[in-house]
Design a protein around this motif. Structure first.
Motif, mmCIF file in Angstrom:
data_model
loop_
_atom_site.group_PDB
_atom_site.id
_atom_site.type_symbol
_atom_site.label_atom_id
_atom_site.label_comp_id
_atom_site.label_asym_id
_atom_site.label_seq_id
_atom_site.Cartn_x
_atom_site.Cartn_y
_atom_site.Cartn_z
ATOM 1 N N MET A 31 0.624 -1.331 -0.038
ATOM 2 C CA MET A 31 -0.180 -0.139 -0.268
ATOM 3 C C MET A 31 1.329 0.882 -0.116
ATOM 4 O O MET A 31 1.658 1.096 0.344
ATOM 5 C CB MET A 31 -0.859 0.388 1.108
ATOM 6 N N TYR A 32 0.360 2.399 -0.736
ATOM 7 C CA TYR A 32 1.086 4.037 -0.651
ATOM 8 C C TYR A 32 1.861 3.440 -1.113
ATOM 9 O O TYR A 32 3.305 4.291 -0.815
ATOM 10 C CB TYR A 32 1.098 4.022 0.947
ATOM 11 N N GLU A 114 2.513 9.553 10.407
ATOM 12 C CA GLU A 114 2.285 9.052 8.602
ATOM 13 C C GLU A 114 2.781 7.271 8.537
ATOM 14 O O GLU A 114 1.501 6.809 8.390
ATOM 15 C CB GLU A 114 3.524 9.370 7.586
ATOM 16 N N LYS A 118 -0.207 4.751 8.054
ATOM 17 C CA LYS A 118 -0.122 3.843 6.987
ATOM 18 C C LYS A 118 -0.421 2.006 7.916
ATOM 19 O O LYS A 118 -0.360 1.487 6.789
ATOM 20 C CB LYS A 118 1.560 3.538 6.607
ATOM 21 N N ILE A 128 4.696 -0.337 2.766
ATOM 22 C CA ILE A 128 5.157 0.907 2.633
ATOM 23 C C ILE A 128 5.317 2.032 2.171
ATOM 24 O O ILE A 128 7.262 1.368 2.008
ATOM 25 C CB ILE A 128 3.983 1.815 3.870
ATOM 26 N N SER A 131 8.288 8.813 2.934
ATOM 27 C CA SER A 131 8.620 9.378 2.796
ATOM 28 C C SER A 131 9.853 9.727 3.124
ATOM 29 O O SER A 131 10.169 9.281 4.140
ATOM 30 C CB SER A 131 8.079 10.847 3.550
#
Length: 142
Positions: A31-32, A114, A118, A128, A131
């Motif tokens: 995901m993400y 974050e 997530k 995932i 950043s």
């Protein structure tokens, strides 16, 4: 236009030996942006609390990554990837669900938020993309 992909990732999965020098994760949900993980990428390994783990345990480098083919005839499928990770460091302080659960202001821009969003808002195990700021935050645990 060239789009730069995430180079740092995190995985939350069952880890049987938290001190292993190599980890293998087969057909993991992504995901993400997790589906873009590739050989050479940095990955932070979280031992899933759902399977008795304690959260962040290691940092490593992806030595193998292979996308799993989607099953024909199924309309909606979460992309899955198998990866191998060579451990480069062990975490020296805790970071898991209990440390992250209070970070719920989803738009505050914090690395803790974050990760909570997530990993723990939907508690399934997964890979995932993270950043640069969150990767820098996680490096402080080694």
């Amino acid at each position: 236009m060239l789009v730069e992909r995430t180079k740092a990732f995190a995985i939350k999965a069952e880890v049987r030996d938290p001190r292993a020098k190599m980890f293998a994760f087969t057909a993991q949900k992504t995901m993400y942006g997790g589906k873009y993980i590739a050989e050479g990428d940095i990955v932070f390994v979280f031992a899933s609390e759902n399977e008795g783990g304690q959260g962040l345990i290691a940092q490593g480098v992806v030595t193998f990554a292979e996308a799993i083919a989607k099953k024909p005839g199924m309309a909606r499928q979460t992309p899955r990837v198998s990866i191998a990770v060579r451990r480069t460091a062990l975490a020296n302080r805790p970071l898991g669900r209990s440390e992250l659960k209070r970070f719920t202001e989803w738009n505050d821009g914090r690395p803790e938020t974050e990760l909570n969003f997530k990993f723990y808002r939907q508690a399934t195990n997964k890979i995932i993309g993270i950043s640069d700021e969150t990767a820098a935050f996680l490096r402080c645990f080694f």
